[in-house]
Design a protein around this motif. Structure first.
Motif, short mmCIF file in Angstrom:
data_model
loop_
_atom_site.label_atom_id
_atom_site.label_comp_id
_atom_site.label_asym_id
_atom_site.label_seq_id
_atom_site.Cartn_x
_atom_site.Cartn_y
_atom_site.Cartn_z
N LEU A 1 1.56 2.98 -3.19
CA LEU A 1 0.46 3.73 -3.81
C LEU A 1 0.29 5.13 -3.23
CD1 LEU A 1 -2.23 0.90 -3.89
CD2 LEU A 1 -0.66 1.56 -5.72
N VAL A 2 1.08 5.50 -2.22
CA VAL A 2 0.92 6.80 -1.58
C VAL A 2 1.09 7.96 -2.55
CG1 VAL A 2 1.95 8.37 0.12
CG2 VAL A 2 1.46 6.01 0.75
N TYR B 1 -8.42 10.85 -1.12
CA TYR B 1 -7.87 9.54 -1.49
C TYR B 1 -6.71 9.16 -0.59
CZ TYR B 1 -10.64 9.84 -5.77
OH TYR B 1 -11.67 9.94 -6.67
N LEU B 2 -5.89 10.15 -0.24
CA LEU B 2 -4.76 9.86 0.64
C LEU B 2 -5.24 9.49 2.03
CD1 LEU B 2 -1.73 9.71 0.97
CD2 LEU B 2 -1.69 12.17 1.44
N LEU C 1 0.51 8.11 -5.74
CA LEU C 1 -0.65 8.14 -6.61
C LEU C 1 -1.85 8.72 -5.88
CD1 LEU C 1 -2.15 7.42 -9.22
CD2 LEU C 1 -2.49 5.11 -8.29
N ALA C 2 -2.09 8.27 -4.63
CA ALA C 2 -3.22 8.77 -3.85
C ALA C 2 -3.08 10.25 -3.56
CB ALA C 2 -3.34 7.98 -2.54
N GLY D 1 -8.05 7.99 2.72
CA GLY D 1 -8.54 6.62 2.62
C GLY D 1 -7.41 5.61 2.59
N LEU D 2 -6.35 5.94 1.84
CA LEU D 2 -5.20 5.02 1.78
C LEU D 2 -4.51 4.92 3.13
CD1 LEU D 2 -3.42 3.20 0.02
CD2 LEU D 2 -2.03 5.21 -0.50
N GLN D 3 -4.41 6.05 3.82
CA GLN D 3 -3.81 6.03 5.15
C GLN D 3 -4.61 5.14 6.10
OE1 GLN D 3 -0.57 7.09 5.31
NE2 GLN D 3 -0.97 8.63 6.88
N LEU E 1 -4.16 12.25 -6.52
CA LEU E 1 -5.60 12.26 -6.75
C LEU E 1 -6.34 13.19 -5.80
CD1 LEU E 1 -6.18 8.42 -7.31
CD2 LEU E 1 -6.16 10.23 -9.04
N LEU F 1 0.82 -1.21 0.00
CA LEU F 1 0.00 0.00 0.00
C LEU F 1 0.86 1.26 0.00
CD1 LEU F 1 -2.77 -1.06 2.54
CD2 LEU F 1 -3.07 -0.68 0.09
#
Length: 419
Positions: free
Chosen positions: A69-70, A80-81, A72-73, A83-85, A76, A66
Protein backbone atom coordinates in the motif's frame (compact mmCIF):
# COMPACT_ATOMS: atom_id res chain seq x y z
CA UNK A 1 12.24 -1.82 5.54
CA UNK A 2 12.93 -1.11 1.89
CA UNK A 3 14.91 1.89 0.62
CA UNK A 4 13.21 4.73 -1.15
CA UNK A 5 14.25 5.28 -4.74
CA UNK A 6 16.22 8.32 -5.74
CA UNK A 7 14.59 11.02 -7.82
CA UNK A 8 16.82 10.48 -10.84
CA UNK A 9 16.18 6.75 -11.07
CA UNK A 10 12.45 7.18 -10.58
CA UNK A 11 12.27 9.55 -13.54
CA UNK A 12 13.51 6.75 -15.78
CA UNK A 13 10.63 4.54 -14.73
CA UNK A 14 8.11 7.34 -15.37
CA UNK A 15 6.83 6.93 -11.83
CA UNK A 16 5.50 9.86 -9.77
CA UNK A 17 8.13 11.95 -8.00
CA UNK A 18 7.34 13.77 -4.74
CA UNK A 19 9.27 16.92 -3.91
CA UNK A 20 9.39 16.50 -0.14
CA UNK A 21 11.82 18.49 1.94
CA UNK A 22 14.66 16.68 3.72
CA UNK A 23 12.94 17.31 7.07
CA UNK A 24 9.72 15.74 5.77
CA UNK A 25 11.63 12.73 4.50
CA UNK A 26 13.22 12.37 7.94
CA UNK A 27 9.79 12.39 9.61
CA UNK A 28 8.47 9.81 7.11
CA UNK A 29 11.40 7.51 7.80
CA UNK A 30 11.27 8.01 11.57
CA UNK A 31 7.52 7.26 11.67
CA UNK A 32 8.30 3.60 11.10
CA UNK A 33 10.41 3.49 14.25
CA UNK A 34 7.81 5.22 16.39
CA UNK A 35 5.42 2.40 15.53
CA UNK A 36 8.27 -0.05 15.96
CA UNK A 37 8.93 1.10 19.52
CA UNK A 38 5.25 0.84 20.43
CA UNK A 39 5.04 -2.93 19.83
CA UNK A 40 8.45 -3.97 21.18
CA UNK A 41 7.14 -4.86 24.64
CA UNK A 42 3.95 -6.35 23.24
CA UNK A 43 5.92 -8.47 20.79
CA UNK A 44 7.92 -10.06 23.57
CA UNK A 45 4.84 -10.63 25.71
CA UNK A 46 2.76 -12.05 22.84
CA UNK A 47 5.64 -14.36 21.90
CA UNK A 48 5.58 -15.77 25.41
CA UNK A 49 1.82 -16.28 25.25
CA UNK A 50 1.22 -17.45 21.68
CA UNK A 51 4.66 -18.57 20.52
CA UNK A 52 7.40 -16.89 18.53
CA UNK A 53 6.47 -18.68 15.31
CA UNK A 54 2.97 -17.18 15.10
CA UNK A 55 3.98 -13.70 16.26
CA UNK A 56 6.93 -13.46 13.88
CA UNK A 57 4.95 -14.94 10.99
CA UNK A 58 1.94 -12.67 11.37
CA UNK A 59 4.19 -9.67 11.99
CA UNK A 60 6.06 -10.23 8.75
CA UNK A 61 2.86 -11.03 6.85
CA UNK A 62 1.33 -7.76 8.05
CA UNK A 63 4.49 -5.88 7.11
CA UNK A 64 4.50 -7.38 3.61
CA UNK A 65 0.81 -6.67 3.05
CA UNK A 66 1.14 -3.07 4.24
CA UNK A 67 4.15 -2.58 1.99
CA UNK A 68 1.91 -3.14 -1.02
CA UNK A 69 0.00 0.00 0.00
CA UNK A 70 3.03 2.33 0.13
CA UNK A 71 2.64 3.70 -3.44
CA UNK A 72 -1.05 4.42 -2.80
CA UNK A 73 -0.30 6.21 0.50
CA UNK A 74 2.46 8.26 -1.13
CA UNK A 75 0.02 9.39 -3.82
CA UNK A 76 -2.49 10.50 -1.23
CA UNK A 77 0.08 12.66 0.58
CA UNK A 78 2.88 12.71 3.11
CA UNK A 79 0.48 12.48 6.06
CA UNK A 80 -0.97 9.20 4.79
CA UNK A 81 2.49 7.82 4.15
CA UNK A 82 3.59 8.77 7.67
CA UNK A 83 0.56 6.93 9.07
CA UNK A 84 1.28 3.86 6.96
CA UNK A 85 4.92 3.93 8.02
CA UNK A 86 3.82 3.93 11.65
CA UNK A 87 1.61 0.89 10.99
CA UNK A 88 4.52 -0.81 9.23
CA UNK A 89 6.66 -0.13 12.28
CA UNK A 90 4.07 -1.61 14.59
CA UNK A 91 3.99 -4.77 12.47
CA UNK A 92 7.78 -4.97 12.35
CA UNK A 93 8.18 -4.26 16.06
CA UNK A 94 7.12 -7.76 17.07
CA UNK A 95 9.58 -9.53 14.76
CA UNK A 96 12.84 -9.28 16.71
CA UNK A 97 11.34 -10.15 20.13
CA UNK A 98 9.66 -13.16 18.51
CA UNK A 99 12.92 -14.14 16.87
CA UNK A 100 14.72 -14.06 20.21
CA UNK A 101 11.94 -16.13 21.77
CA UNK A 102 12.45 -18.80 19.12
CA UNK A 103 16.22 -18.68 19.58
CA UNK A 104 15.78 -19.07 23.33
CA UNK A 105 14.03 -22.38 22.61
CA UNK A 106 16.36 -23.59 19.86
CA UNK A 107 19.88 -22.25 20.55
CA UNK A 108 22.08 -24.21 23.00
CA UNK A 109 24.28 -21.91 25.14
CA UNK A 110 27.50 -22.88 23.33
CA UNK A 111 25.94 -22.20 19.91
CA UNK A 112 23.95 -19.12 20.87
CA UNK A 113 26.33 -16.48 19.54
CA UNK A 114 26.64 -17.94 16.06
CA UNK A 115 22.91 -18.64 15.68
CA UNK A 116 21.97 -15.12 16.79
CA UNK A 117 24.62 -13.61 14.51
CA UNK A 118 23.49 -15.73 11.56
CA UNK A 119 19.94 -14.51 12.04
CA UNK A 120 21.03 -10.87 12.39
CA UNK A 121 23.38 -11.16 9.41
CA UNK A 122 20.36 -11.89 7.26
CA UNK A 123 19.18 -8.30 7.84
CA UNK A 124 22.41 -6.86 6.49
CA UNK A 125 22.47 -9.29 3.59
CA UNK A 126 18.90 -8.28 2.74
CA UNK A 127 19.97 -4.63 2.71
CA UNK A 128 22.93 -5.46 0.49
CA UNK A 129 20.72 -7.29 -2.01
CA UNK A 130 17.80 -4.88 -1.85
CA UNK A 131 19.68 -1.67 -2.64
CA UNK A 132 20.94 -2.69 -6.11
CA UNK A 133 17.76 -4.64 -6.86
CA UNK A 134 15.60 -1.65 -5.97
CA UNK A 135 17.77 0.58 -8.16
CA UNK A 136 17.27 -1.70 -11.15
CA UNK A 137 13.52 -1.93 -10.55
CA UNK A 138 13.27 1.85 -10.21
CA UNK A 139 15.18 2.38 -13.42
CA UNK A 140 13.20 0.02 -15.61
CA UNK A 141 9.65 -0.19 -14.24
CA UNK A 142 9.35 2.55 -11.59
CA UNK A 143 9.73 2.79 -7.84
CA UNK A 144 6.19 1.58 -6.93
CA UNK A 145 7.15 -1.88 -8.16
CA UNK A 146 9.88 -2.07 -5.53
CA UNK A 147 7.13 -2.28 -2.92
CA UNK A 148 4.87 -4.49 -5.03
CA UNK A 149 7.61 -7.01 -5.75
CA UNK A 150 9.20 -7.19 -2.30
CA UNK A 151 5.83 -7.05 -0.57
CA UNK A 152 4.63 -9.95 -2.70
CA UNK A 153 7.79 -11.93 -2.00
CA UNK A 154 7.27 -11.37 1.72
CA UNK A 155 3.71 -12.70 1.56
CA UNK A 156 4.84 -15.83 -0.27
CA UNK A 157 7.70 -16.34 2.18
CA UNK A 158 5.27 -16.24 5.10
CA UNK A 159 3.42 -19.21 3.62
CA UNK A 160 6.61 -21.28 3.75
CA UNK A 161 7.31 -20.00 7.26
CA UNK A 162 4.00 -21.26 8.64
CA UNK A 163 4.45 -24.63 6.89
CA UNK A 164 8.09 -25.37 7.70
CA UNK A 165 8.90 -23.71 11.05
CA UNK A 166 8.13 -25.26 14.44
CA UNK A 167 7.94 -23.54 17.81
CA UNK A 168 10.43 -25.74 19.65
CA UNK A 169 12.43 -28.97 19.18
CA UNK A 170 9.87 -31.04 21.08
CA UNK A 171 7.19 -30.54 18.42
CA UNK A 172 9.45 -30.81 15.36
CA UNK A 173 8.71 -34.09 13.55
CA UNK A 174 11.86 -34.37 11.44
CA UNK A 175 14.93 -33.72 13.63
CA UNK A 176 16.75 -36.72 15.07
CA UNK A 177 16.14 -37.93 18.61
CA UNK A 178 19.76 -37.22 19.52
CA UNK A 179 19.63 -33.61 18.32
CA UNK A 180 16.32 -33.06 20.06
CA UNK A 181 17.68 -34.45 23.33
CA UNK A 182 20.82 -32.32 23.06
CA UNK A 183 18.91 -29.07 22.56
CA UNK A 184 16.26 -29.78 25.21
CA UNK A 185 18.77 -30.93 27.84
CA UNK A 186 21.10 -27.97 27.25
CA UNK A 187 18.22 -25.55 27.83
CA UNK A 188 16.58 -27.45 30.68
CA UNK A 189 17.74 -25.08 33.43
CA UNK A 190 16.74 -21.85 31.69
CA UNK A 191 13.59 -19.95 32.54
CA UNK A 192 11.63 -19.77 29.30
CA UNK A 193 8.24 -18.46 30.33
CA UNK A 194 6.71 -16.50 33.19
CA UNK A 195 3.17 -17.28 32.08
CA UNK A 196 0.96 -14.22 31.95
CA UNK A 197 3.04 -12.25 34.45
CA UNK A 198 5.95 -10.04 33.48
CA UNK A 199 8.09 -8.40 36.21
CA UNK A 200 8.14 -4.99 34.54
CA UNK A 201 8.78 -2.96 37.70
CA UNK A 202 11.71 -5.16 38.71
CA UNK A 203 13.09 -4.96 35.19
CA UNK A 204 12.86 -1.16 35.05
CA UNK A 205 14.65 -0.90 38.41
CA UNK A 206 17.35 -3.36 37.33
CA UNK A 207 20.80 -1.83 36.85
CA UNK A 208 21.98 -4.68 34.55
CA UNK A 209 19.05 -4.01 32.20
CA UNK A 210 20.01 -0.34 31.89
CA UNK A 211 23.66 -1.33 31.51
CA UNK A 212 22.68 -3.33 28.42
CA UNK A 213 20.16 -0.77 27.15
CA UNK A 214 22.61 2.15 27.09
CA UNK A 215 25.18 0.52 24.77
CA UNK A 216 22.28 -0.73 22.63
CA UNK A 217 21.23 2.90 22.22
CA UNK A 218 24.76 3.98 21.31
CA UNK A 219 25.31 1.11 18.89
CA UNK A 220 21.99 1.57 17.12
CA UNK A 221 22.52 5.32 16.85
CA UNK A 222 25.79 4.67 15.04
CA UNK A 223 24.37 1.86 12.89
CA UNK A 224 21.32 3.80 11.73
CA UNK A 225 23.38 6.95 11.18
CA UNK A 226 25.58 4.97 8.83
CA UNK A 227 22.60 3.25 7.23
CA UNK A 228 20.78 6.51 6.50
CA UNK A 229 23.61 8.94 5.87
CA UNK A 230 26.42 6.90 4.35
CA UNK A 231 24.87 6.57 0.84
CA UNK A 232 24.26 10.33 0.72
CA UNK A 233 27.74 11.05 2.06
CA UNK A 234 29.31 8.85 -0.61
CA UNK A 235 27.20 10.37 -3.37
CA UNK A 236 27.29 14.06 -2.48
CA UNK A 237 30.60 14.49 -0.67
CA UNK A 238 32.78 11.81 -2.29
CA UNK A 239 31.07 12.16 -5.71
CA UNK A 240 30.35 8.46 -5.87
CA UNK A 241 28.16 7.30 -8.74
CA UNK A 242 26.43 4.36 -7.08
CA UNK A 243 25.52 2.79 -10.43
CA UNK A 244 29.15 2.80 -11.59
CA UNK A 245 30.72 1.96 -8.23
CA UNK A 246 28.10 -0.39 -6.84
CA UNK A 247 30.61 -2.85 -5.40
CA UNK A 248 32.55 -0.18 -3.52
CA UNK A 249 29.32 1.32 -2.18
CA UNK A 250 28.25 -2.15 -1.03
CA UNK A 251 31.54 -3.01 0.71
CA UNK A 252 30.41 -1.76 4.17
CA UNK A 253 27.33 -4.00 4.04
CA UNK A 254 29.31 -7.01 2.81
CA UNK A 255 31.81 -6.47 5.62
CA UNK A 256 29.03 -6.19 8.21
CA UNK A 257 27.45 -9.41 6.99
CA UNK A 258 30.69 -11.40 7.00
CA UNK A 259 31.90 -10.06 10.33
CA UNK A 260 28.58 -10.88 11.99
CA UNK A 261 28.94 -14.53 11.00
CA UNK A 262 32.64 -14.78 11.85
CA UNK A 263 32.30 -13.04 15.22
CA UNK A 264 29.46 -15.35 16.25
CA UNK A 265 31.49 -18.43 15.37
CA UNK A 266 34.57 -17.03 17.12
CA UNK A 267 32.64 -16.17 20.30
CA UNK A 268 31.22 -19.69 20.55
CA UNK A 269 34.66 -21.16 19.86
CA UNK A 270 36.16 -19.19 22.74
CA UNK A 271 33.36 -20.39 25.02
CA UNK A 272 33.45 -24.04 23.93
CA UNK A 273 37.23 -24.22 24.43
CA UNK A 274 36.85 -22.41 27.78
CA UNK A 275 39.41 -19.81 26.73
CA UNK A 276 37.33 -17.08 28.40
CA UNK A 277 34.24 -17.00 30.54
CA UNK A 278 30.90 -15.88 29.14
CA UNK A 279 31.25 -12.51 30.86
CA UNK A 280 34.72 -11.94 29.38
CA UNK A 281 33.64 -12.91 25.87
CA UNK A 282 30.66 -10.54 26.00
CA UNK A 283 32.89 -7.73 27.29
CA UNK A 284 35.51 -8.33 24.62
CA UNK A 285 33.14 -8.28 21.67
CA UNK A 286 31.18 -5.36 23.07
CA UNK A 287 34.23 -3.15 23.50
CA UNK A 288 35.74 -4.06 20.12
CA UNK A 289 32.38 -3.58 18.41
CA UNK A 290 32.00 -0.07 19.85
CA UNK A 291 35.51 1.36 20.14
CA UNK A 292 36.90 0.41 16.72
CA UNK A 293 33.96 1.93 14.77
CA UNK A 294 34.30 5.08 16.88
CA UNK A 295 37.99 5.39 16.00
CA UNK A 296 37.21 4.77 12.33
CA UNK A 297 34.60 7.51 12.23
CA UNK A 298 37.03 9.97 13.79
CA UNK A 299 39.42 9.11 10.96
CA UNK A 300 36.67 9.70 8.36
CA UNK A 301 36.29 13.21 9.70
CA UNK A 302 39.85 14.09 8.73
CA UNK A 303 40.42 12.35 5.39
CA UNK A 304 38.64 15.13 3.50
CA UNK A 305 37.74 14.10 -0.06
CA UNK A 306 40.10 11.13 -0.25
CA UNK A 307 37.36 8.69 -1.22
CA UNK A 308 39.64 5.64 -0.97
CA UNK A 309 40.49 6.34 2.67
CA UNK A 310 36.90 7.30 3.43
CA UNK A 311 35.56 4.04 2.00
CA UNK A 312 38.17 2.06 3.94
CA UNK A 313 37.27 3.65 7.27
CA UNK A 314 33.50 3.53 6.64
CA UNK A 315 33.77 -0.12 5.67
CA UNK A 316 35.82 -0.85 8.79
CA UNK A 317 33.30 0.93 10.98
CA UNK A 318 30.27 -0.81 9.47
CA UNK A 319 32.09 -4.15 9.57
CA UNK A 320 33.35 -4.16 13.15
CA UNK A 321 30.13 -2.83 14.68
CA UNK A 322 28.53 -6.22 13.96
CA UNK A 323 30.73 -7.71 16.69
CA UNK A 324 28.33 -6.15 19.20
CA UNK A 325 25.93 -8.95 18.28
CA UNK A 326 28.18 -11.41 20.09
CA UNK A 327 28.44 -8.98 23.01
CA UNK A 328 25.65 -7.11 24.75
CA UNK A 329 23.02 -8.05 22.14
CA UNK A 330 23.43 -11.68 23.24
CA UNK A 331 24.03 -11.00 26.93
CA UNK A 332 20.36 -10.54 27.75
CA UNK A 333 19.72 -14.10 26.56
CA UNK A 334 22.53 -15.39 28.76
CA UNK A 335 20.99 -14.04 31.94
CA UNK A 336 17.26 -13.64 31.22
CA UNK A 337 15.99 -15.52 28.16
CA UNK A 338 12.33 -14.67 28.71
CA UNK A 339 11.71 -11.22 30.26
CA UNK A 340 14.58 -9.63 28.33
CA UNK A 341 12.95 -10.42 25.01
CA UNK A 342 10.74 -7.33 24.97
CA UNK A 343 13.84 -5.29 25.77
CA UNK A 344 15.74 -6.43 22.69
CA UNK A 345 16.14 -3.75 20.07
CA UNK A 346 15.07 -0.22 20.96
CA UNK A 347 13.78 -0.50 24.53
CA UNK A 348 14.06 1.67 26.49
CA UNK A 349 15.78 4.30 24.30
CA UNK A 350 14.34 5.24 20.88
CA UNK A 351 17.71 5.87 19.20
CA UNK A 352 16.57 4.96 15.65
CA UNK A 353 13.61 7.34 15.90
CA UNK A 354 15.85 10.26 16.87
CA UNK A 355 18.46 9.29 14.32
CA UNK A 356 16.06 9.14 11.38
CA UNK A 357 14.71 12.61 12.17
CA UNK A 358 18.24 13.97 12.49
CA UNK A 359 19.23 12.30 9.23
CA UNK A 360 16.68 14.42 7.42
CA UNK A 361 18.13 17.66 8.77
CA UNK A 362 21.90 16.92 8.89
CA UNK A 363 22.64 18.25 5.40
CA UNK A 364 22.66 22.01 5.19
CA UNK A 365 20.69 23.39 2.21
CA UNK A 366 23.09 26.29 1.65
CA UNK A 367 25.89 24.05 0.41
CA UNK A 368 26.14 22.61 -3.06
CA UNK A 369 28.34 19.61 -2.43
CA UNK A 370 28.44 18.42 -6.00
CA UNK A 371 30.55 21.40 -7.00
CA UNK A 372 32.44 21.84 -3.75
CA UNK A 373 33.71 18.74 -2.00
CA UNK A 374 33.94 19.60 1.67
CA UNK A 375 33.31 17.12 4.43
CA UNK A 376 32.83 19.99 6.88
CA UNK A 377 30.13 21.55 4.71
CA UNK A 378 28.02 18.49 5.39
CA UNK A 379 27.20 19.65 8.90
CA UNK A 380 24.65 22.32 9.85
CA UNK A 381 26.62 24.04 12.60
CA UNK A 382 29.81 25.94 11.88
CA UNK A 383 32.29 26.07 13.44
CA UNK A 384 32.30 22.75 15.21
CA UNK A 385 33.45 19.15 15.07
CA UNK A 386 32.39 16.90 12.19
CA UNK A 387 29.10 15.06 12.59
CA UNK A 388 30.89 11.74 12.67
CA UNK A 389 32.53 12.88 15.91
CA UNK A 390 29.13 13.15 17.58
CA UNK A 391 28.38 9.53 16.72
CA UNK A 392 31.73 8.24 17.95
CA UNK A 393 31.34 10.04 21.30
CA UNK A 394 28.17 8.03 21.85
CA UNK A 395 30.01 4.84 20.93
CA UNK A 396 32.94 5.55 23.22
CA UNK A 397 30.62 6.15 26.17
CA UNK A 398 28.49 3.09 25.46
CA UNK A 399 30.80 0.24 26.51
CA UNK A 400 31.59 1.84 29.89
CA UNK A 401 28.03 1.25 31.05
CA UNK A 402 28.28 -2.42 30.16
CA UNK A 403 30.85 -3.47 32.71
CA UNK A 404 28.54 -3.90 35.71
CA UNK A 405 25.97 -5.85 33.70
CA UNK A 406 28.22 -8.59 32.41
CA UNK A 407 29.37 -9.45 35.91
CA UNK A 408 25.87 -10.72 36.68
CA UNK A 409 25.27 -14.29 35.52
CA UNK A 410 21.57 -14.53 36.34
CA UNK A 411 18.91 -11.90 36.88
CA UNK A 412 16.88 -12.83 40.01
CA UNK A 413 13.55 -11.79 38.44
CA UNK A 414 14.09 -14.29 35.65
CA UNK A 415 14.70 -17.06 38.17
CA UNK A 416 12.32 -16.37 41.06
CA UNK A 417 13.89 -19.13 43.14
CA UNK A 418 17.15 -17.22 43.28
CA UNK A 419 15.56 -14.06 44.62
Amino acid sequence: MLPLCSTSSCHLGKAPVYDWRAETQGVILSALFYGYLFTQLLGGYWSGQFGGKLVLGYGLLSTSALMLLVPLAAGLGAVYLIGLQALLGMAEGVIFPAQYMLLAKWAPPLERSRLIQLAVAGCTFGTFVTFPAAGIICQYVGWPYVFYIFGGIGCVWCGFWFLLVYEDPACHPHISAGEKEYIVSSLANQGISHGRSLPLLAMIKSLPLWAIAVPCFCSEWLFYTLLTSMPTYMHEVLHFDIRENGLLAALPYIGNWLCAIVSGVLADFLLSKQVFSIATVRKLFSVLGMMLPAISLVAVSYVGCDYTAAVVFLTLSMTVISMCGAGFYTKHMDIAPSPSLPCSGNFPFPSPQICWVCAGSHKHPRNSLRNNCSHRSWIPHQPGPPDWLEECLLCVSGPKSLWPSVLCNLWPWNYPGLG
